[in-house]
Design an enzyme around this catalytic site. Structure first.
Site, mmCIF file in Angstrom:
data_model
loop_
_atom_site.group_PDB
_atom_site.id
_atom_site.type_symbol
_atom_site.label_atom_id
_atom_site.label_comp_id
_atom_site.label_asym_id
_atom_site.label_seq_id
_atom_site.Cartn_x
_atom_site.Cartn_y
_atom_site.Cartn_z
ATOM 1 C CE1 TYR A 113 12.082 -31.557 2.124
ATOM 2 C CE2 TYR A 113 11.745 -30.485 0.022
ATOM 3 C CZ TYR A 113 11.454 -31.500 0.900
ATOM 4 O OH TYR A 113 10.541 -32.468 0.538
ATOM 5 C CG HIS A 155 6.408 -32.134 4.604
ATOM 6 N ND1 HIS A 155 7.515 -31.326 4.487
ATOM 7 C CD2 HIS A 155 6.729 -33.273 3.954
ATOM 8 C CE1 HIS A 155 8.460 -31.951 3.796
ATOM 9 N NE2 HIS A 155 8.002 -33.137 3.469
ATOM 10 N N PRO A 203 11.052 -40.936 -7.894
ATOM 11 C CG PRO A 203 10.863 -39.544 -9.766
ATOM 12 C CD PRO A 203 10.933 -39.509 -8.253
ATOM 13 C CG LEU A 204 15.011 -40.919 -11.300
ATOM 14 C CD1 LEU A 204 16.037 -39.843 -11.646
ATOM 15 C CD2 LEU A 204 14.808 -41.853 -12.489
ATOM 16 N N GLY A 205 14.215 -43.916 -7.445
ATOM 17 C CA GLY A 205 14.705 -44.769 -6.375
ATOM 18 C C GLY A 205 15.907 -44.192 -5.660
ATOM 19 N N GLY A 219 18.112 -42.348 -6.726
ATOM 20 C CA GLY A 219 19.287 -42.388 -7.591
ATOM 21 C C GLY A 219 19.685 -43.774 -8.047
ATOM 22 C CG PHE A 220 19.420 -48.605 -7.052
ATOM 23 C CD1 PHE A 220 20.650 -49.068 -6.605
ATOM 24 C CD2 PHE A 220 18.614 -49.472 -7.778
ATOM 25 C CE1 PHE A 220 21.056 -50.367 -6.872
ATOM 26 C CE2 PHE A 220 19.012 -50.772 -8.047
ATOM 27 C CZ PHE A 220 20.243 -51.220 -7.592
#
Length: 338
Positions: A61, A127, A227-229, A231-232
């Site tokens: 990253y 990874h 887990p929040l798609g 941000g969607f």
């Protein structure tokens, strides 16, 4: 915050982790601010109370800059954090390649330790496996890092792209994680796997089909990535708003204007439940992940303090059986090719 225990090594962490990748990689570069990211990490650690917050990063990253950023926090607050980083991928100008050679893995660990300003990595994850190196050899080198006291436990990131079509609405794609499970069975013969990281959310529930049960049967933790798609599921994104070219969502098949509009029923359903609980759609989405098992730890990404604090608050949301039935009845997320 609620505490959760993952893996045979009984690693204790707060129920909600912090994905640090968006601070340095893959999301809108113009909104990445070092000082704001530092405040976000501190806010996540503060929100955990007496439980150590799982901070998830990787050497790729940035590359490297995400670990350097976390090192500035860990230098002061190492006891408050559970540090998870990854190795096995090298980043070039226009490509990413796997490197699982034992010598490289050991050098990568030493470099991560220096950047993170810590003597021990709590969870060291592979990874991606190198197709040119038997995964047992890579895993054996990682096990030697445990024996040397540089690493406490080992984890593996799920491999494989999302299947392009599901057999029927509401049904997960068959065999999506078969390759990962075969890989896990191989490395388990060398050294115990403590955690598997895989995408899991209301709009990407495929891990529930085979991977999560496999982990549960063996006492292996599952770190729920995205887990929040992306941000969607927060309900804060507007269809057609567009994304900067360096943002992974600019090329994601669910983030075209048409698909974002078509998938709004998911957000509407989460918002309805959130109103009943005095919560946000994001907190309900995370609470759903938490409800999938005591060995599951969601790791939502965040770049701002307010999101880190909001996400941590999801551990206090208790979904009812009715809530879970409503979520199960929501239409599955569509891809641009559906």
């Amino acid at each position: 915050m609620e505490r959760r225990t993952i893996g045979a090594a009984a690693l204790e962490v707060g129920a909600v982790g912090l994905g640090c990748m968006p601070m340095s990689w893959a999301y809108t570069g113009s909104r990445q601010r070092g000082e704001a990211s530092l405040r976000t990490v501190h806010a996540a650690l503060d929100a955990s109370g007496q439980a150590a917050t799982l901070l998830d990063t990787a050497d790729m990253y940035g590359p490297f800059t995400n670990e350097l950023l976390l090192g500035r926090v860990l230098k002061e607050r190492r006891a408050d954090a559970f540090v998870s980083t990854k190795c096995g991928l090298l980043v070039g100008d226009q490509h990413i390649v796997a490197n699982g050679r034992p010598g490289y893995v050991k050098r990568a660990c030493d470099a991560s330790l220096r950047r993170l300003q810590t003597e021990t990595i709590d969870l060291y994850q592979l990874h991606r496996a190198d197709p040119e190196v038997p995964v047992e050899e890579t895993w054996g080198a990682m096990a030697e890092l445990v024996a040397a006291g540089k690493v406490r436990a080992l984890g593996l990131c799920a491999m494989g792209a999302r299947a392009r079509r599901r057999p029927a609405p509401g049904r997960p794609a068959p065999g999506l994680h078969d390759a990962t499970i075969l890989q896990l069975e191989r490395v388990q013969q060398v050294f115990p796997v403590s955690a598997v990281q895989a995408e899991l959310s209301v709009w990407s529930p495929e891990a529930l089909d085979a991977l999560l049960p496999w982990c549960a049967a063996r006492g292996i933790g599952l770190l729920a990535a995205m887990p929040l798609g992306n941000g969607f599921l927060t309900g804060t994104l507007t269809p057609g708003q567009g994304f900067e070219p360096d943002d992974l969502r600019a090329r994601h098949p669910r983030f075209t204007a048409e698909m974002m509009a078509a998938n709004q029923p998911l957000v509407v359903g989460l918002r309805k439940i959130a109103e009943r609980h005095g919560a946000t759609p994001a907190q309900v989405a995370l609470a759903w992940v938490l409800a999938q098992g005591r060995h599951v730890v969601p790791v939502p990404g965040a770049k701002r303090e307010r999101w880190a604090v909001e996400n941590a608050g999801a551990s206090a949301v208790r979904l009812t059986a009715e809530d879970l039935r409503e979520i199960a009845a929501l239409p599955p997320a569509l891809e641009s090719w559906d």
